[in-house]
Design an enzyme around this catalytic site. Sequence first.
Site, short mmCIF file in Angstrom:
data_model
loop_
_atom_site.label_atom_id
_atom_site.label_comp_id
_atom_site.label_asym_id
_atom_site.label_seq_id
_atom_site.Cartn_x
_atom_site.Cartn_y
_atom_site.Cartn_z
N GLU A 198 0.77 -1.27 0.00
CA GLU A 198 0.14 0.19 -0.03
C GLU A 198 0.85 1.25 0.01
OE1 GLU A 198 -3.78 0.60 0.06
OE2 GLU A 198 -3.60 -1.87 -0.86
N LYS A 233 1.60 3.54 7.70
CA LYS A 233 2.59 2.58 7.43
C LYS A 233 4.16 2.96 6.95
CE LYS A 233 0.92 -1.81 8.47
NZ LYS A 233 1.49 -2.59 9.25
P1 NAP Z 1 -4.83 -9.18 10.71
O1 NAP Z 1 -5.41 -10.29 10.50
O2 NAP Z 1 -5.53 -7.94 10.54
O3 NAP Z 1 -4.24 -9.11 12.30
C1 NAP Z 1 -3.85 -7.95 12.68
C2 NAP Z 1 -3.40 -8.24 14.10
O4 NAP Z 1 -2.79 -7.02 14.88
C3 NAP Z 1 -4.30 -8.84 15.11
O5 NAP Z 1 -3.67 -9.88 15.77
C4 NAP Z 1 -4.79 -7.78 16.06
O6 NAP Z 1 -5.44 -8.24 17.28
C5 NAP Z 1 -3.68 -6.86 15.99
N1 NAP Z 1 -3.73 -5.53 16.84
C6 NAP Z 1 -4.32 -4.71 16.12
N2 NAP Z 1 -4.43 -3.76 17.00
C7 NAP Z 1 -3.72 -4.00 17.91
C8 NAP Z 1 -3.35 -3.25 19.25
N3 NAP Z 1 -3.56 -1.88 19.42
N4 NAP Z 1 -2.35 -3.74 20.12
C9 NAP Z 1 -2.13 -5.00 19.95
N5 NAP Z 1 -2.42 -6.06 18.69
C10 NAP Z 1 -3.19 -5.11 17.99
O7 NAP Z 1 -3.59 -8.70 9.70
P2 NAP Z 1 -2.86 -9.80 8.70
O8 NAP Z 1 -3.36 -9.68 7.67
O9 NAP Z 1 -2.09 -10.76 9.70
O10 NAP Z 1 -1.15 -8.70 8.51
C11 NAP Z 1 -0.37 -8.77 9.21
C12 NAP Z 1 0.44 -7.57 9.36
O11 NAP Z 1 0.93 -7.27 7.97
C13 NAP Z 1 -0.36 -6.04 9.58
O12 NAP Z 1 0.41 -5.23 10.07
C14 NAP Z 1 -0.75 -5.90 8.13
O13 NAP Z 1 -0.68 -4.07 8.15
C15 NAP Z 1 0.44 -6.15 7.32
N6 NAP Z 1 0.46 -6.54 5.95
C16 NAP Z 1 -0.45 -7.51 5.56
C17 NAP Z 1 -0.85 -7.80 4.23
C18 NAP Z 1 -1.88 -8.89 3.88
O14 NAP Z 1 -1.99 -8.85 2.61
N7 NAP Z 1 -2.33 -9.69 4.81
C19 NAP Z 1 0.14 -6.96 3.47
C20 NAP Z 1 1.05 -6.36 3.53
C21 NAP Z 1 1.01 -5.81 4.88
P3 NAP Z 1 -6.82 -8.49 17.57
O15 NAP Z 1 -6.97 -10.08 17.01
O16 NAP Z 1 -7.12 -8.41 18.80
O17 NAP Z 1 -7.80 -7.42 16.38
O1 G4F Z 2 -9.05 -7.01 0.13
P1 G4F Z 2 -8.79 -5.47 0.45
O2 G4F Z 2 -9.66 -4.85 1.35
O3 G4F Z 2 -7.39 -5.37 0.50
P2 G4F Z 2 -6.22 -4.02 0.53
O4 G4F Z 2 -6.94 -2.96 0.47
O5 G4F Z 2 -5.48 -4.31 -0.86
O6 G4F Z 2 -5.20 -4.32 1.93
C1 G4F Z 2 -4.90 -5.31 2.18
O7 G4F Z 2 -3.64 -5.59 1.62
C2 G4F Z 2 -2.52 -4.67 1.95
C3 G4F Z 2 -1.34 -5.05 0.91
O8 G4F Z 2 -1.41 -4.17 -0.35
C4 G4F Z 2 -2.40 -4.61 3.21
F1 G4F Z 2 -1.28 -3.84 3.81
C5 G4F Z 2 -3.57 -4.43 4.09
O9 G4F Z 2 -3.15 -4.47 5.52
C6 G4F Z 2 -4.66 -5.37 3.73
O10 G4F Z 2 -4.38 -6.49 4.15
O11 G4F Z 2 -9.13 -4.71 -1.02
C7 G4F Z 2 -8.42 -5.03 -2.05
C8 G4F Z 2 -9.00 -4.50 -3.54
C9 G4F Z 2 -9.20 -2.90 -3.19
O12 G4F Z 2 -8.79 -2.23 -4.16
C10 G4F Z 2 -10.66 -2.67 -2.80
O13 G4F Z 2 -11.30 -1.37 -3.34
O14 G4F Z 2 -10.31 -4.73 -3.42
C11 G4F Z 2 -11.32 -3.82 -3.77
N1 G4F Z 2 -12.78 -4.32 -3.33
C12 G4F Z 2 -13.67 -4.51 -4.10
N2 G4F Z 2 -14.96 -4.62 -3.53
C13 G4F Z 2 -13.22 -4.45 -1.97
C14 G4F Z 2 -14.42 -4.77 -2.29
N3 G4F Z 2 -12.56 -4.47 -0.91
C15 G4F Z 2 -13.18 -4.97 0.31
N4 G4F Z 2 -12.38 -5.05 1.30
N5 G4F Z 2 -14.39 -5.22 0.37
C16 G4F Z 2 -15.30 -5.09 -0.96
O15 G4F Z 2 -16.25 -5.43 -1.21
#
Ligand code: NAP
Ligand code: G4F
Length: 370
Positions: free
Chosen positions: A132, A158
């Site tokens: 992002e 971020k």
């Molecule tokens: P996620 O499923 O939303 O998990 C987020 C975690 O952060 C949960 O365990 C949540 O706890 C915890 N958290 C939120 N606020 C907190 C606080 N104030 N204090 C302590 N813990 C807190 O995210 P994820 O998909 O596993 O992603 C992991 C990390 O990678 C995140 O930093 C995300 O931004 C980053 N990231 C994700 C993606 C992706 O595609 N998944 C890509 C790039 C970067 P609760 O369970 O209590 O809510």
């Molecule tokens: O699945 P999304 O909500 O993921 P997004 O915004 O890409 O963010 C995720 O990936 C990031 C890495 O690039 C992480 F950093 C972040 O923490 C998170 O894990 O949306 C993906 C795309 C967007 O363009 C959104 O506008 O899907 C589009 N979208 C279309 N319809 C939707 C929807 N997204 C969501 N959540 N819900 C919809 O109904």
Amino acid sequence: MEKKKIALITGVTGQDGSYLSEFLLGKGYEVHGVIRRSSVDYRERIAHLEGKPDFHIHYADMGDSMSLVKLVGKVQPTEIYNLAAQSHVQVSFDAPEFTADVDAVGVLRILEAVRTNHLEHHCRIYQASTSELYGKVEEVPQNELTPFHPYSPYAVAKLYGYWIVKEYREAYGMYCCSGILFNHESERRGETFVTRKITLAAARIAQGKQEKLFLGNLSSLRDWGYAKDYVECMWLILQQEQPDDFVIATGVQHSVREFAYLAFKTAGMELEFRGEGIDEKGVCVAGPANLVGKTLVEVSEDFYRPTDVVNLLGDPSKAKRELGWDPQSTSFEQLVSIMVKHDMQKVAADHVAGVMRTNLAEYLEKGITK
Ligand code: NAP
Ligand code: G4F
């Protein structure tokens, strides 16, 4: 004998935290996870790990420096994986201040907790950075040298995390790194991210528990990988001689529309998309007789963002070359299949809680859940 490695994982209850815990336990680590206090303990993703001798959980909060300083002092980690975040981009428009506190200042709190405990030369830190950061992209594909252009309160927060990690690396010689991870999904993905929202809806619609799915921008493009593959990279990044930042991606791009098409097909329904923009609809053209001819996917303005990132495609060459990581180990088709198969079973097993699920489906249809 080599000293046991001790990992501290913030965000352990999240998608990545749960997979990373499993991965590190498999490598013989002592794993300590941070959970935050809440009136309902939501630990579904790590329930199977609780009780294992090397798995420990502790209360702390990314918004509370004292809790982090005390915890780092108590655990004396050799590696910290800072995964905790308010990770939903759309939610960051509704809660920008909370997002900044946790996703930006939270990173600083972790770095300072390490320094306060005099562990800066003993503890390596992984920061969960994100694609992002590229936001309103300035080039396609994106690599480690592509300029950042954050395009949501989440991405701006971020970006601070990314730069403060770099700053502490240079100012204090700390071993701290960013993994710039592109979207990675799984059967443990939160239910309001687009992929999981689609696979759950496809499963519910196939089983007669939901009528329709409402989505936002169907043309948005993402580089989607499998979360289980990506946690290995987090670990690899911390095993290099010198600290560095890496793009982690598959190098393959698909639209939300393509994801929906394949997910519905895997669940037994073929969609044809007709119309454009807000009027576009996914009509069932093959599948169960009672669904053929019906509109199963519609577009709703509720799921459009004030600014949206629409063209993410990562270039994982550096990770491939320097970490020896295979970005293609799970294909897009395999990922969709894993998620749909899981959700078909989950929805079938949920029939005891059918009433609750039906209500959730109504919420999803009315667009209350983002
Ligand atoms: P996620 O499923 O939303 O998990 C987020 C975690 O952060 C949960 O365990 C949540 O706890 C915890 N958290 C939120 N606020 C907190 C606080 N104030 N204090 C302590 N813990 C807190 O995210 P994820 O998909 O596993 O992603 C992991 C990390 O990678 C995140 O930093 C995300 O931004 C980053 N990231 C994700 C993606 C992706 O595609 N998944 C890509 C790039 C970067 P609760 O369970 O209590 O809510
Ligand atoms: O699945 P999304 O909500 O993921 P997004 O915004 O890409 O963010 C995720 O990936 C990031 C890495 O690039 C992480 F950093 C972040 O923490 C998170 O894990 O949306 C993906 C795309 C967007 O363009 C959104 O506008 O899907 C589009 N979208 C279309 N319809 C939707 C929807 N997204 C969501 N959540 N819900 C919809 O109904």
